[in-house]
Design a protein around this motif. Structure first.
Motif, PDB file in Angstrom:
ATOM      1  N   LEU A   1      35.788  46.058  30.195  1.00 27.28           N
ATOM      2  CA  LEU A   1      37.020  44.942  30.479  1.00 27.28           C
ATOM      3  C   LEU A   1      36.455  44.529  31.842  1.00 27.28           C
ATOM      4  O   LEU A   1      37.381  43.510  32.191  1.00 27.28           O
ATOM      5  CB  LEU A   1      38.228  45.728  30.199  1.00 27.28           C
ATOM      6  CG  LEU A   1      38.944  46.004  29.072  1.00 27.28           C
ATOM      7  CD1 LEU A   1      40.044  46.547  28.991  1.00 27.28           C
ATOM      8  CD2 LEU A   1      38.961  44.773  28.138  1.00 27.28           C
ATOM      9  N   ARG A   2      35.683  45.110  32.590  1.00 28.77           N
ATOM     10  CA  ARG A   2      35.652  44.741  34.242  1.00 28.77           C
ATOM     11  C   ARG A   2      34.296  43.529  34.039  1.00 28.77           C
ATOM     12  O   ARG A   2      34.149  43.063  35.314  1.00 28.77           O
ATOM     13  CB  ARG A   2      35.105  45.806  35.210  1.00 28.77           C
ATOM     14  CG  ARG A   2      36.194  46.962  35.070  1.00 28.77           C
ATOM     15  CD  ARG A   2      35.480  48.352  35.788  1.00 28.77           C
ATOM     16  NE  ARG A   2      34.915  48.001  37.066  1.00 28.77           N
ATOM     17  CZ  ARG A   2      35.370  48.032  38.233  1.00 28.77           C
ATOM     18  NH1 ARG A   2      36.387  48.489  38.507  1.00 28.77           N
ATOM     19  NH2 ARG A   2      34.705  47.805  39.290  1.00 28.77           N
ATOM     20  N   ARG A   3      33.689  43.573  33.083  1.00 29.41           N
ATOM     21  CA  ARG A   3      32.441  42.485  32.880  1.00 29.41           C
ATOM     22  C   ARG A   3      32.674  41.200  32.787  1.00 29.41           C
ATOM     23  O   ARG A   3      33.667  40.692  32.306  1.00 29.41           O
ATOM     24  CB  ARG A   3      31.558  43.016  31.806  1.00 29.41           C
ATOM     25  CG  ARG A   3      31.401  44.551  31.618  1.00 29.41           C
ATOM     26  CD  ARG A   3      30.873  45.381  32.896  1.00 29.41           C
ATOM     27  NE  ARG A   3      29.555  45.002  33.090  1.00 29.41           N
ATOM     28  CZ  ARG A   3      28.976  45.495  34.176  1.00 29.41           C
ATOM     29  NH1 ARG A   3      29.663  46.277  34.952  1.00 29.41           N
ATOM     30  NH2 ARG A   3      27.772  45.342  34.491  1.00 29.41           N
ATOM     31  N   PRO A   4      31.800  40.384  33.683  1.00 23.95           N
ATOM     32  CA  PRO A   4      32.153  38.751  33.445  1.00 23.95           C
ATOM     33  C   PRO A   4      32.046  38.411  32.175  1.00 23.95           C
ATOM     34  O   PRO A   4      31.040  38.864  31.266  1.00 23.95           O
ATOM     35  CB  PRO A   4      31.184  38.544  34.496  1.00 23.95           C
ATOM     36  CG  PRO A   4      30.571  39.613  35.419  1.00 23.95           C
ATOM     37  CD  PRO A   4      30.832  40.746  34.503  1.00 23.95           C
ATOM     38  N   THR A   5      32.701  37.343  31.872  1.00 24.01           N
ATOM     39  CA  THR A   5      32.665  36.619  30.730  1.00 24.01           C
ATOM     40  C   THR A   5      33.504  37.306  29.437  1.00 24.01           C
ATOM     41  O   THR A   5      33.635  36.446  28.497  1.00 24.01           O
ATOM     42  CB  THR A   5      31.416  36.190  30.271  1.00 24.01           C
ATOM     43  OG1 THR A   5      30.665  37.112  29.536  1.00 24.01           O
ATOM     44  CG2 THR A   5      30.604  35.415  31.335  1.00 24.01           C
ATOM     45  N   VAL A   6      33.742  38.568  29.725  1.00 22.92           N
ATOM     46  CA  VAL A   6      34.300  39.229  28.500  1.00 22.92           C
ATOM     47  C   VAL A   6      35.908  38.706  28.263  1.00 22.92           C
ATOM     48  O   VAL A   6      36.667  38.853  29.175  1.00 22.92           O
ATOM     49  CB  VAL A   6      34.512  40.767  28.716  1.00 22.92           C
ATOM     50  CG1 VAL A   6      35.185  41.268  27.602  1.00 22.92           C
ATOM     51  CG2 VAL A   6      32.911  41.467  28.864  1.00 22.92           C
ATOM     52  N   SER A   7      36.156  38.051  27.274  1.00 21.21           N
ATOM     53  CA  SER A   7      37.489  37.552  26.968  1.00 21.21           C
ATOM     54  C   SER A   7      38.339  38.705  26.143  1.00 21.21           C
ATOM     55  O   SER A   7      39.582  38.990  26.445  1.00 21.21           O
ATOM     56  CB  SER A   7      37.412  36.465  26.200  1.00 21.21           C
ATOM     57  OG  SER A   7      37.001  35.251  26.954  1.00 21.21           O
ATOM     58  N   SER A   8      37.495  39.219  25.323  1.00 16.08           N
ATOM     59  CA  SER A   8      38.319  40.380  24.468  1.00 16.08           C
ATOM     60  C   SER A   8      37.340  41.318  23.800  1.00 16.08           C
ATOM     61  O   SER A   8      36.206  40.934  23.698  1.00 16.08           O
ATOM     62  CB  SER A   8      39.214  39.556  23.451  1.00 16.08           C
ATOM     63  OG  SER A   8      40.032  40.443  22.774  1.00 16.08           O
ATOM     64  N   VAL A   9      37.909  42.814  23.679  1.00 14.59           N
ATOM     65  CA  VAL A   9      37.011  43.802  23.241  1.00 14.59           C
ATOM     66  C   VAL A   9      37.607  44.022  21.874  1.00 14.59           C
ATOM     67  O   VAL A   9      38.735  44.380  21.986  1.00 14.59           O
ATOM     68  CB  VAL A   9      36.953  44.688  24.292  1.00 14.59           C
ATOM     69  CG1 VAL A   9      36.055  46.092  23.693  1.00 14.59           C
ATOM     70  CG2 VAL A   9      36.282  44.290  25.575  1.00 14.59           C
ATOM     71  N   LEU A  10      37.068  44.197  20.907  1.00 13.86           N
ATOM     72  CA  LEU A  10      37.399  44.557  19.645  1.00 13.86           C
ATOM     73  C   LEU A  10      37.509  45.899  19.463  1.00 13.86           C
ATOM     74  O   LEU A  10      36.376  46.734  19.609  1.00 13.86           O
ATOM     75  CB  LEU A  10      36.390  44.143  18.332  1.00 13.86           C
ATOM     76  CG  LEU A  10      36.453  42.246  18.448  1.00 13.86           C
ATOM     77  CD1 LEU A  10      35.614  41.890  17.410  1.00 13.86           C
ATOM     78  CD2 LEU A  10      37.935  41.854  17.788  1.00 13.86           C
ATOM     79  N   ILE A  11      38.590  46.651  19.056  1.00 15.67           N
ATOM     80  CA  ILE A  11      38.768  47.947  18.981  1.00 15.67           C
ATOM     81  C   ILE A  11      39.083  48.201  17.409  1.00 15.67           C
ATOM     82  O   ILE A  11      39.913  47.304  16.864  1.00 15.67           O
ATOM     83  CB  ILE A  11      40.027  48.652  19.527  1.00 15.67           C
ATOM     84  CG1 ILE A  11      41.155  47.826  19.468  1.00 15.67           C
ATOM     85  CG2 ILE A  11      39.425  48.651  21.123  1.00 15.67           C
ATOM     86  CD1 ILE A  11      42.507  48.659  20.159  1.00 15.67           C
ATOM     87  N   GLY A  12      38.253  48.941  16.605  1.00 19.09           N
ATOM     88  CA  GLY A  12      38.531  49.501  15.144  1.00 19.09           C
ATOM     89  C   GLY A  12      39.107  50.590  15.068  1.00 19.09           C
ATOM     90  O   GLY A  12      38.996  51.298  16.011  1.00 19.09           O
ATOM     91  N   ALA A  13      39.745  51.000  13.998  1.00 19.66           N
ATOM     92  CA  ALA A  13      40.486  52.209  13.778  1.00 19.66           C
ATOM     93  C   ALA A  13      40.577  52.505  12.348  1.00 19.66           C
ATOM     94  O   ALA A  13      41.002  51.699  11.595  1.00 19.66           O
ATOM     95  CB  ALA A  13      41.766  52.317  14.486  1.00 19.66           C
TER      96      ALA A  13
END
Length: 343
Positions: free
Chosen positions: A276-288
């Motif tokens: 989440l700190r990285r440049p250009t990252v808008s959203s991170v997908l979490i699966g469960a």
């Protein structure tokens, strides 16, 4: 929940989004990912919406369309609370796939029907189709946007030249531009940084990250000098995912474990927080596959690694990039060339 712009678009998306690859459970690969049914999916969607996770990602190939069907049923009656992202292009059953006009129109209608909705918020190409002119693909997507069936368009797993060529065609013909690139990116898979990250920064394309835990390797259950846990899906699916050298994996896991002890957070939470700190990252997908996994991943939000802690992870996960990128290796070189945007 934290919200961010999706690339250079006006669409606001949650920093964590839900990946519905575990819904449906059909086929060898997706059956091993999970077999979440409609009742279970409704519960997971409840938890997501309560936490502010408003974007749900799927694809027509996930469980041969069953993932879309289960997601649509789970969102019934509250479609207006959610953003739906889905993908097409890969072969599906007897359909050879592709991104031709006829294929995209047919695939979009089928996805709308399975999802039980009249529009898709983010429609993405799952791969580059070299057999179809980009002008044909982009003009068809533009028609779908103008018809109100699609709101925004993106791609997944494109090479840098493929994405840049497509963006140039869109600009030349005044067609709807791609605003998202769904990419593999993790502490044990940082290839995204070589070319796609600076491209995304330059062109206003936001990253939607898939498999942020390195295809299940960064769950905290895989350890140095220990066999894989008996229930690990890596036993059955490792060959489908990106390869990871053992020493890189264990070096990263060792550092994650140390930071987990220091912070009181879990290994997955630290790995996701780093992303989440990285440049250009808008959203991170979490699966469960279950409520416990989902709640653990949601614990990624509301705190942040220190600069020193992030630097330790940077060092542990660093590898030498191939030419022509190695003179500006990984994030260190990106920071030199883009100092104003690196947080």
């Amino acid at each position: 929940m934290e919200y961010r712009r999706l690339g250079a678009s006006g669409l606001t998306v949650p920093a964590l989004a839900f990946g519905a690859g575990t819904f449906g459970g059909r086929g060898e690969l997706f059956g091993n990912w999970g077999a979440v049914d409609v009742a279970q999916a409704r519960r997971l969607v409840d938890i997501c919406l309560d936490a502010g996770v408003t974007m749900f990602d799927t694809a027509d190939v996930y469980s041969d369309g069953a993932s879309e069907e289960v997601l649509g049923a789970a969102l019934k009656g509250r479609r207006d609370q959610a953003l739906i992202s889905t993908k097409t292009t890969l072969p599906l059953g007897e359909d050879p796939g592709g991104s031709s006009r006829s294929r995209l129109l047919r695939a979009c209608e089928a996805a709308l029907r399975r999802l039980g909705t009249d529009h898709i918020d983010l429609y993405q190409l799952h791969a580059y189709d070299a057999g179809t002119p980009p002008e044909e693909t982009l003009s068809t997507l533009d028609d779908l946007v103008r018809a109100g069936k699609v709101r925004y368009v993106g791609v997944s797993n494109f090479a840098g030249w493929q994405l840049m060529k497509s963006l140039a065609v869109a600009d030349r013909h005044h067609l709807t531009r791609y605003v998202a690139h769904q990419v593999y990116y993790s502490l044990v898979g940082r290839d995204y940084e070589w070319e796609l990250m600076p491209l995304g920064l330059d062109q206003g394309v936001g990253a939607v990250v898939w498999s942020p835990l390195g295809w299940g390797r960064l769950t905290g259950r895989v350890r140095r000098d220990q066999p894989l846990p008996p229930g690990s899906r890596l036993h059955r699916t490792a060959s489908y995912g990106p390869p990871v050298p053992d020493e890189l994996l264990y070096r990263v896991v060792d550092t994650l474990t140390d930071l987990a002890t220091e912070t009181g957070r879990t290994v997955p939470q630290i790995a996701l927080n780093w992303l989440l700190r990285r440049p250009t990252v808008s959203s991170v997908l979490i699966g469960a596959r279950n409520e416990a996994q989902l709640r653990e991943n949601l614990g990624t939000i509301g705190w942040t690694l220190t600069d020193d802690q992030a630097a330790r992870l940077d060092e542990a996960s660093s590898t030498t990039a191939p030419y022509p990128y190695f003179p500006y290796q990984r994030q260190e070189g990106f920071a030199q060339l883009n100092p104003s945007v690196v947080r």
